[in-house]
Enzyme design. Sequence first.
Site, PDB file in Angstrom:
ATOM      1  N   ASP A 522     -27.645 -22.523   0.556  1.00 38.97           N
ATOM      2  CA  ASP A 522     -27.588 -21.265  -0.773  1.00 38.97           C
ATOM      3  C   ASP A 522     -27.407 -20.024   0.162  1.00 38.97           C
ATOM      4  O   ASP A 522     -28.231 -20.029   0.965  1.00 38.97           O
ATOM      5  CB  ASP A 522     -27.799 -21.648  -1.774  1.00 38.97           C
ATOM      6  CG  ASP A 522     -27.513 -20.652  -2.764  1.00 38.97           C
ATOM      7  OD1 ASP A 522     -26.481 -20.204  -3.789  1.00 38.97           O
ATOM      8  OD2 ASP A 522     -28.609 -19.519  -3.111  1.00 38.97           O
ATOM      9  N   GLU A 577     -22.418 -20.743   3.269  1.00 36.98           N
ATOM     10  CA  GLU A 577     -22.546 -19.988   1.987  1.00 36.98           C
ATOM     11  C   GLU A 577     -22.850 -18.894   2.667  1.00 36.98           C
ATOM     12  O   GLU A 577     -23.392 -18.307   1.840  1.00 36.98           O
ATOM     13  CB  GLU A 577     -23.273 -20.396   0.239  1.00 36.98           C
ATOM     14  CG  GLU A 577     -22.005 -20.252  -0.690  1.00 36.98           C
ATOM     15  CD  GLU A 577     -23.535 -19.314  -1.796  1.00 36.98           C
ATOM     16  OE1 GLU A 577     -22.384 -19.418  -3.061  1.00 36.98           O
ATOM     17  OE2 GLU A 577     -24.508 -19.552  -1.930  1.00 36.98           O
TER      18      GLU A 577
END
Length: 878
Positions: A522, A577
């Site tokens: 993330d 990401e």
Amino acid sequence: MVYTLSGIRLPSAPFVHKLPGSTSHGDRKNTNLSCFLKKHSSSRMIFAVRSSNDSDSPSSVVAASEKVLVPGGHIDDSSSSTDILEVANTVSGDRSSSKDQLEVADILSGDAQILHDADNMKMEGDHSTGDDINDVETTDGYSEVNGKHDSVSSPAAVKHVKAMDVETYVLSHDISKEKDMVQQVSIPPPGTGQRIYEIDPLLRSYREHLDYRYAHYTKMREDIDKYEGGLETFSRGYEKFGFNRSATGVTYREWAPGAKSGALIGDFNNWNPNADIMTQNDFGVWEIFLPNNADGSPPIPHGSRVKIRMDTPSGIKDSIPAWIKFSVQAPGQIPFDGIYYDPPEEEKYVFKHSRPKKPKSLRIYESHVGMSSMEPMINTYANFRDDVLPRIKKLGYNAVQIMAIQEHSYYASFGYHVTNFFAPSSRCGTPDELKSLIDRAHELGLVVLMDIVHSHASNNTLDGLNMFDGTDSHYFHSGSRGYHWMWDSRLFNYGHWEVMRFLLSNARWWLEEYKFDGFRFDGVTSMMYTHHGLQVAFTGNYDEYFGFATDVDAVVYLMLVNDLIHGLFPEAISIGEDVSGMPTFCIPVQDGGIGFDYRLHMAIADKWIELLKKRDEDWKVGDIVHTLTNRRWSEKCVAYAESHDQALVGDKTIAFWLMDKDMYEFMALDRPSTPLVDRGIALHKMIRLITMGLGGEGYLNFMGNEFGHPEWIDFPRADRHLPDGKVIPGNNFSYDKCRRRFDLGDADYLRYRGMQAFDQAMQHLEEAYGFMTSEHQYISRKDEGDRMITFERGNLVFVFNFHWNNSYSDYRIGCLKPGKYKIVLDSDDPLFGGFNRLDHNAEFFTFEGRYDGRPRSFLVYAPCRTAVVYALVDDEPK
């Protein structure tokens, strides 16, 4: 009913030992009893959770399946490139220009054409790392044998063992012996880091920055080899720090250089801060060894609450150990309690099934265990295992990505404000229940990916890492550099030795202990730049990626963690990401890249939301094609139309953008639909198929969106009072919008079922033909007047008619291969909620002669708002 023990909310049991409540300070009068009761019968798992940021939040009871695993109870049983890749620099409404195609060789100038032969090229010479990168001082200065610890200057050098064959490693070994086998694998040494200049010649203008980056990486590898015995040993920090039991007792170590004193406290010593005083070494590591009891039992019972009390520059504080393996929240209290989790061998979950082989075509079902129930509650690992995993398999996905695994005190953070990095979320069950979930997924052939958060941490000081040793610069950068103003969280100092040990060991812990098959990292954009991507519009200019705004320490950490993942677990998958489009992101580390397997193609979802705010007449098909294909050659992407981000409250799901309030009244088949519903269902299917068809080499869907989940996601929350006096209303701690209504997708009498059936057909089409990973991609038409997009992917021909009114008879479609074509997927099929305007028995024969840049063509009927996929009859799978 919720049973409690020592102030902790637990799995329910048929009897309760009532003990006095506890606080964070003071002596305890209780005997050291485990907070987990021994098994007497199968029972429900019930947890209550509370936000550590919100003292007014009421407890929320969470029910679970009867099949839940109770502590102490019985255990239930090639990188894809494109031969022909369309690239659009501008979007033109001119009909003739919409049919242009560019070969890769035409796109790249000069020696860029060596891309096709790069694998056979001789590497350029390696560069010296230079003397400008300083040696680092490590805090590791001890060894342990049979529970006794002695100071040593540095660990012994690790033995380098030839890596075993990947196939044998993954499929042929006893799953219970995997940990031992992993420790025998040597992580390959750094390569030259020069191949990136052959893959992308434009990088040569930034060679100084990139060579410095690689030199920093190789220097870190050298220092880890020198001081820690190698990356394999360095990444086993959890065997030194935190709690580790040996035959003679338990050793607890904690890195807290800012603390003036330390003491281990907990149920086991009645929370007496004078009972077990810790000692500190020269590197700021506190430690204590607790010998076994006289009867040979462990000095700390399994399930006991534990904390470390420290005298710090900020005062006396009780903290949950940084390396804690489990933590739970007591009723009526905000902070969590650390739990010494070490069940007896006979109670530990034993994995039965080997990891699945890494799929060539990655189809991810993004999920959140807590909100996976149809009921307004927090779901459990056991329920997800029994109810949701079979659904994912049936839908045709081959991977499940699980969010919010790492413990986080604030439920509404979606798992992104992590407090305890090595502990699975206790809201959903115990560590052994999570292992049971993963094992069941492997039994079904599903790869299990973890949404891991190494980009930032919760700023909680009571139950997180923030101010752990009383200083602002312990695990994080000090001052403003260590604070993310938008996320209200702390930012790691990736240049610090112990931070690297902590994070690298954390990644390995989840792969080794829980047998996750990889990660979706993330917030990688936030990591790679000192501006964290905030208020920055990335245009693709390389100056934006390689300059003073780049956090080289963070990029090097990402290179190291990818080294670790792929070196120790060759079949593991890493997805990053990144919204910036950082070049070299998905190129192997030894070639000079950052080492991810996939990048999330985040621009696609933003483009769909942008278009859905416009009228159909204002859509540009060239704009759609450009966004879907705008990715770096040879760097794989995971495409998605919408993830959890687009489904959060404050935004809308794609289905809600398309159909709005009509979804509440006109989705039943026993009443007429509306034009808004007809349009919405048709475009929802087209959007998902073209995203999968053109967007990348992998595909992702957030749970429920396969049938167009009508509701947004809204976690239970209270009113929020802003500093300026404004109040953001809460939802009275409701779970109504924090669940998934799978019953809608399964209902025969609702139109959602057809949308779900279409998603299932998409997955099976990819499984049968493997078009996402094919090297052949050619866009033959993007016609702004007709609103038509046609392209080849693999051996399939895709035809999309985005026009709102016009249907076309005898529409000519260019193709590569001669022969007879048949329809293999039709969004207008009544099974998928369509209008049945196409004859699936029809056969389509090719004509010789160039059309739309293709050597052949065939004629089709193209109804408005319909997507059709054609395949050669001879290529149909058996």
